[in-house]
Motif scaffolding. Structure first.
Motif, PDB file in Angstrom:
ATOM      1  N   ALA A 104       0.838  -1.210   0.000  1.00 22.78           N
ATOM      2  CA  ALA A 104       0.000   0.000   0.000  1.00 22.78           C
ATOM      3  C   ALA A 104       0.872   1.259   0.000  1.00 22.78           C
ATOM      4  CB  ALA A 104      -0.923  -0.012   1.215  1.00 22.78           C
ATOM      5  N   ASP A 105       1.981   1.218   0.744  1.00 24.92           N
ATOM      6  CA  ASP A 105       2.904   2.375   0.753  1.00 24.92           C
ATOM      7  C   ASP A 105       3.454   2.617  -0.647  1.00 24.92           C
ATOM      8  OD1 ASP A 105       2.711   2.738   3.524  1.00 24.92           O
ATOM      9  OD2 ASP A 105       4.414   1.403   3.929  1.00 24.92           O
ATOM     10  N   VAL A 106       3.842   1.522  -1.296  1.00 22.07           N
ATOM     11  CA  VAL A 106       4.421   1.667  -2.641  1.00 22.07           C
ATOM     12  C   VAL A 106       3.355   2.187  -3.591  1.00 22.07           C
ATOM     13  CG1 VAL A 106       5.498   0.460  -4.591  1.00 22.07           C
ATOM     14  CG2 VAL A 106       6.135  -0.145  -2.249  1.00 22.07           C
ATOM     15  N   ALA A 107       2.165   1.656  -3.478  1.00 17.77           N
ATOM     16  CA  ALA A 107       1.095   2.103  -4.376  1.00 17.77           C
ATOM     17  C   ALA A 107       0.788   3.583  -4.139  1.00 17.77           C
ATOM     18  CB  ALA A 107      -0.155   1.256  -4.153  1.00 17.77           C
ATOM     19  N   GLY A 108       0.766   4.002  -2.882  1.00 16.57           N
ATOM     20  CA  GLY A 108       0.416   5.399  -2.565  1.00 16.57           C
ATOM     21  C   GLY A 108       1.482   6.392  -2.997  1.00 16.57           C
ATOM     22  N   SER A 109       2.731   6.010  -2.892  1.00 22.31           N
ATOM     23  CA  SER A 109       3.817   6.958  -3.191  1.00 22.31           C
ATOM     24  C   SER A 109       4.377   6.751  -4.597  1.00 22.31           C
ATOM     25  CB  SER A 109       4.959   6.758  -2.195  1.00 22.31           C
ATOM     26  OG  SER A 109       5.471   5.441  -2.306  1.00 22.31           O
ATOM     27  N   ASN A 110       4.046   5.632  -5.187  1.00 20.55           N
ATOM     28  CA  ASN A 110       4.679   5.173  -6.427  1.00 20.55           C
ATOM     29  C   ASN A 110       6.210   5.283  -6.357  1.00 20.55           C
ATOM     30  OD1 ASN A 110       4.360   3.857  -8.870  1.00 20.55           O
ATOM     31  ND2 ASN A 110       4.677   5.742 -10.037  1.00 20.55           N
ATOM     32  N   PHE A 111       6.752   5.009  -5.177  1.00 20.50           N
ATOM     33  CA  PHE A 111       8.214   5.043  -5.015  1.00 20.50           C
ATOM     34  C   PHE A 111       8.742   3.697  -5.512  1.00 20.50           C
ATOM     35  CE2 PHE A 111      11.610   6.981  -2.044  1.00 20.50           C
ATOM     36  CZ  PHE A 111      12.614   6.520  -2.869  1.00 20.50           C
ATOM     37  N   VAL A 112       8.878   3.608  -6.835  1.00 21.31           N
ATOM     38  CA  VAL A 112       9.294   2.340  -7.437  1.00 21.31           C
ATOM     39  C   VAL A 112      10.713   2.406  -7.989  1.00 21.31           C
ATOM     40  CG1 VAL A 112       6.969   1.538  -7.997  1.00 21.31           C
ATOM     41  CG2 VAL A 112       8.182   3.008  -9.627  1.00 21.31           C
ATOM     42  N   THR A 113      11.267   3.613  -8.045  1.00 23.18           N
ATOM     43  CA  THR A 113      12.557   3.739  -8.727  1.00 23.18           C
ATOM     44  C   THR A 113      13.696   3.115  -7.925  1.00 23.18           C
ATOM     45  OG1 THR A 113      13.976   5.279  -9.908  1.00 23.18           O
ATOM     46  CG2 THR A 113      13.225   6.002  -7.744  1.00 23.18           C
ATOM     47  N   GLY A 114      14.641   2.522  -8.654  1.00 26.06           N
ATOM     48  CA  GLY A 114      15.867   2.042  -8.021  1.00 26.06           C
ATOM     49  C   GLY A 114      16.980   3.083  -8.094  1.00 26.06           C
ATOM     50  N   HIS A 115      16.718   4.221  -8.758  1.00 25.28           N
ATOM     51  CA  HIS A 115      17.742   5.264  -8.885  1.00 25.28           C
ATOM     52  C   HIS A 115      18.118   5.827  -7.509  1.00 25.28           C
ATOM     53  CE1 HIS A 115      16.345   5.223 -13.045  1.00 25.28           C
ATOM     54  NE2 HIS A 115      17.354   6.007 -13.387  1.00 25.28           N
ATOM     55  N   LEU A 161      14.067  15.691   9.403  1.00 31.00           N
ATOM     56  CA  LEU A 161      14.245  14.865   8.195  1.00 31.00           C
ATOM     57  C   LEU A 161      12.969  14.076   7.912  1.00 31.00           C
ATOM     58  CD1 LEU A 161      17.892  13.442   8.628  1.00 31.00           C
ATOM     59  CD2 LEU A 161      17.123  15.142   6.952  1.00 31.00           C
ATOM     60  N   TYR A 162      12.352  13.562   8.974  1.00 31.00           N
ATOM     61  CA  TYR A 162      11.121  12.777   8.777  1.00 31.00           C
ATOM     62  C   TYR A 162      10.007  13.665   8.204  1.00 31.00           C
ATOM     63  CZ  TYR A 162       7.321   9.540   9.736  1.00 31.00           C
ATOM     64  OH  TYR A 162       6.238   8.706   9.598  1.00 31.00           O
ATOM     65  N   ARG A 163       9.886  14.883   8.752  1.00 37.23           N
ATOM     66  CA  ARG A 163       8.855  15.809   8.216  1.00 37.23           C
ATOM     67  C   ARG A 163       9.093  16.083   6.739  1.00 37.23           C
ATOM     68  NH1 ARG A 163       9.827  18.574  12.899  1.00 37.23           N
ATOM     69  NH2 ARG A 163      10.963  20.242  11.850  1.00 37.23           N
ATOM     70  N   GLU A 164      10.368  16.266   6.374  1.00 33.69           N
ATOM     71  CA  GLU A 164      10.690  16.566   4.973  1.00 33.69           C
ATOM     72  C   GLU A 164      10.398  15.356   4.070  1.00 33.69           C
ATOM     73  OE1 GLU A 164      11.468  19.364   3.525  1.00 33.69           O
ATOM     74  OE2 GLU A 164      11.573  20.568   5.353  1.00 33.69           O
ATOM     75  N   LEU A 165      10.659  14.164   4.593  1.00 33.52           N
ATOM     76  CA  LEU A 165      10.345  12.958   3.814  1.00 33.52           C
ATOM     77  C   LEU A 165       8.831  12.874   3.586  1.00 33.52           C
ATOM     78  CD1 LEU A 165      11.046  10.131   2.604  1.00 33.52           C
ATOM     79  CD2 LEU A 165      10.781   9.205   4.912  1.00 33.52           C
ATOM     80  N   ILE A 166       8.077  13.151   4.642  1.00 34.02           N
ATOM     81  CA  ILE A 166       6.619  13.049   4.523  1.00 34.02           C
ATOM     82  C   ILE A 166       6.065  14.181   3.654  1.00 34.02           C
ATOM     83  CG2 ILE A 166       4.426  12.996   5.827  1.00 34.02           C
ATOM     84  CD1 ILE A 166       6.340  10.459   6.024  1.00 34.02           C
ATOM     85  N   TYR A 181       6.349  12.722   0.352  1.00 32.97           N
ATOM     86  CA  TYR A 181       5.429  11.579   0.120  1.00 32.97           C
ATOM     87  C   TYR A 181       4.380  11.544   1.224  1.00 32.97           C
ATOM     88  CZ  TYR A 181       9.512  10.573  -2.621  1.00 32.97           C
ATOM     89  OH  TYR A 181      10.548  10.702  -3.486  1.00 32.97           O
ATOM     90  N   PRO A 182       3.366  12.418   1.146  1.00 34.55           N
ATOM     91  CA  PRO A 182       2.382  12.504   2.243  1.00 34.55           C
ATOM     92  C   PRO A 182       1.713  11.167   2.550  1.00 34.55           C
ATOM     93  CG  PRO A 182       2.124  14.335   0.709  1.00 34.55           C
ATOM     94  CD  PRO A 182       3.138  13.420   0.102  1.00 34.55           C
ATOM     95  N   SER A 183       1.585  10.314   1.548  1.00 38.29           N
ATOM     96  CA  SER A 183       0.892   9.036   1.796  1.00 38.29           C
ATOM     97  C   SER A 183       1.724   8.109   2.698  1.00 38.29           C
ATOM     98  CB  SER A 183       0.582   8.339   0.476  1.00 38.29           C
ATOM     99  OG  SER A 183       1.792   7.979  -0.159  1.00 38.29           O
ATOM    100  N   LEU A 184       2.995   8.428   2.920  1.00 37.55           N
ATOM    101  CA  LEU A 184       3.820   7.575   3.783  1.00 37.55           C
ATOM    102  C   LEU A 184       3.769   8.002   5.248  1.00 37.55           C
ATOM    103  CD1 LEU A 184       7.020   7.046   1.569  1.00 37.55           C
ATOM    104  CD2 LEU A 184       5.099   5.492   1.930  1.00 37.55           C
ATOM    105  N   ASP A 185       2.924   8.984   5.551  1.00 37.15           N
ATOM    106  CA  ASP A 185       2.831   9.467   6.943  1.00 37.15           C
ATOM    107  C   ASP A 185       2.568   8.281   7.869  1.00 37.15           C
ATOM    108  OD1 ASP A 185       2.829  11.090   9.057  1.00 37.15           O
ATOM    109  OD2 ASP A 185       0.924  12.094   8.636  1.00 37.15           O
TER     110      ASP A 185
END
Ligand SMILES: Cc1cc2nc3c(=O)[nH]c(=O)nc-3n(C[C@H](O)[C@H](O)[C@H](O)COP(=O)(O)OP(=O)(O)OC[C@H]3O[C@@H](n4cnc5c(N)ncnc54)[C@H](O)[C@@H]3O)c2cc1C
Length: 449
Positions: free
Chosen positions: A285-296, A338-343, A346-350
């Motif tokens: 669900a996290d991957v689907a919400g953020s579409n963080f699929v890249t290996g770059h 750092l956590y706030r900046e990450l979120i 990608y707000p869906s990873l909150d």
């Protein structure tokens, strides 16, 4: 206890264990070293610092048949080399190719770019030759526009690299980026550099240590160099256990260089903290919400940039350089930042949370250029420092170049742009004050559209 700050401290400690980190937890058993230095030791080349710079120098010298001894204050790989983000990129400090052109002119910029390419090829070659199992993947690098207004410069950079270098950099527009690589709220296009490795930095350091020792280098841990004098042409280094006599000395202490180690490096570097958080593994669900699929491997186009990547077990590693003082309170609030900046990206990873965090000291110079050279008044002293926080590829390459210079091997040309004397920072011991102001200024610039 006074927090450790290399500007003031006598040294980085003695015999300290590797700091807790995701890398330490996943590195497996670390290889043996040669223990503390003995009471009296004669060597041809003494290398101070057992990170990538020092270990690579030792490896490349030992392979040529030179007698070389590494003196590491703590454990091999204890400094940045065992705790970085694991991005091996074509990098000369933080200079983009257009920065290289404006600083050195086009012909010299092309030569310098060639060195950065050779530095990454050298990492590939070392991994291959040593059979180093460091989870390396040909990831590529994306420099992401965190705001729409930052995209045009990245597109121009891609065009410049295509035109002048015939290099397959490309600009990826926001829609393609969000569809194929990563979604989130701050993905407005990216410069894509196809050459970059993602790897496990501590496993890499362990692999280079194994290679260096197998080639005949001796690597002493728990052996800080606490004094240095010359006896005629011979360097005499003091450790807590005794003295080491050497014809030549290489300094590979980078962000952990203590004051007074060598006059060329006094006040020459501004050590800056780089801090990493690692989340729990992303769920489907996290991957689907953020579409963080890249290996770059990823950075963003900001003054106080963030760097991040998806780890093989689906965690996110996210780092930045805003922390100034290494105190528990400030480190905790910087971890939250750092956590706030990450979120924010990608707000869906909150709620994903942090499972690991650690930090280390990287080294900046006044002109933001690394240095790989001999001491001003002594051709038997060599150093490679000031990687500006991007030293995985360059430090390993620097070790190879220094070894070639000591061995008189003209086939490995020096990097001219790294050859100038280092200019000391004025009022170095007070630098934390302007640094704070500078970081506020950078944050203001980064907040603009
Ligand atoms: C959190 C973090 C993330 C990073 N991420 C990246 C990244 O993803 N990509 C990238 O390219 N770069 C990254 N870097 C930077 C990169 O790790 C460094 O540029 C590189 O590892 C420098 O290697 P080095 O061998 O020169 O120094 P280090 O690995 O720092 O080693 C220096 C060693 O010198 C020793 N030492 C100091 N003084 C003495 C003395 N007097 N006697 C004996 N030993 C001494 C220290 O104990 C230390 O082990 C990162 C750094 C940090 C801290």
């Amino acid at each position: 206890m006074t927090p450790y700050d290399p500007i003031f401290a006598d040294g980085p400690g003695t015999g300290l264990a590797h700091p807790a980190s995701y890398w330490l937890d996943t590195a497996g058993p670390l290889p043996a070293d040669d223990g503390p230095a003995p009471a009296a030791l004669d060597t041809e080349v003494a290398v101070i610092g057992g990170g990538y710079t020092g270990l690579s120098t030792a490896l490349h010298l030992a392979r040529r048949g030179h007698r070389v001894t590494v003196l590491e204050a703590n454990r091999p790989g204890w400094g940045c080399s065992g705790r970085n983000g694991g991005f091996a990129r074509m990098a000369f400090g933080r200079l983009s190719f257009s920065d290289m052109v404006s600083r050195f002119g086009l012909p010299a910029a092309k030569v310098l770019f060639g060195h950065t390419k050779a530095s990454l090829d050298n990492v590939r070659q070392m991994i291959r030759e040593g059979g180093i199992d460091c989870d390396a993947s040909e990831a590529g690098y994306l420099k992401v526009a965190p705001k729409p207004g930052r995209a045009a410069a990245l597109a121009a950079e891609a065009r410049l690299m295509q035109r002048e270098l015939d290099y397959p950099a490309e600009f990826i527009d926001a829609r393609t980026l969000q569809r194929d690589h990563l979604g989130g709220a701050q993905s407005f296009g990216a410069l894509r550099i196809p050459d970059a490795l993602a790897l496990h930095p501590l496993k890499l350091a362990a692999g280079v240590l194994r290679m260096a020792r197998a080639a005949g280098a001796v690597v002493h841990a728990s052996s800080p160099v606490t004094g240095w004098r010359k006896d005629g042409a011979t360097h005499v280094l003091s450790t807590p256990h005794g003295t080491v006599r050497a014809a030549q000395v290489v300094i590979g202490t980078n962000g952990y260089t203590p004051p007074g180690l060598h006059r060329d490096l006094d006040a020459a570097m501004m050590p800056i903290l780089s801090h990493i958080i690692v989340t729990r593994p992303m769920t489907d669900a996290d991957v689907a919400g953020s579409n963080f699929v890249t290996g770059h491997v990823l950075t963003d186009a900001r003054k106080l940039m963030f760097y991040w990547r998806r780890l093989p077990d689906r965690r996110i590693l996210f780092g930045g350089r805003g922390l100034i003082a290494d105190t528990p309170g400030r480190t905790a609030s910087h971890r939250d930042y750092l956590y706030r900046e990450l979120i924010a990206k990608y707000p869906s990873l909150d709620g994903i949370g942090i499972e690991h965090d650690w930090h280390g000291w990287v080294a900046f110079t006044r002109d933001f250029l690394p240095r790989i050279r001999c001491a001003a008044d002594d051709a038997t002293v060599h150093y490679a420092v000031g990687y500006q926080g991007s030293g995985v590829s360059l430090s390993l390459y620097a070790g190879r170049l220094i070894a070639a210079r000591i061995a008189g091997d003209a086939a490995e040309p020096a990097i001219e742009a790294a050859g100038h004397p280092v200019r000391p920072f004025p009022l170095h011991r007070l630098m934390r004050i302007p640094q704070r102001a500078l970081f506020y200024w950078y944050r203001f610039l980064d907040s603009r559209p």
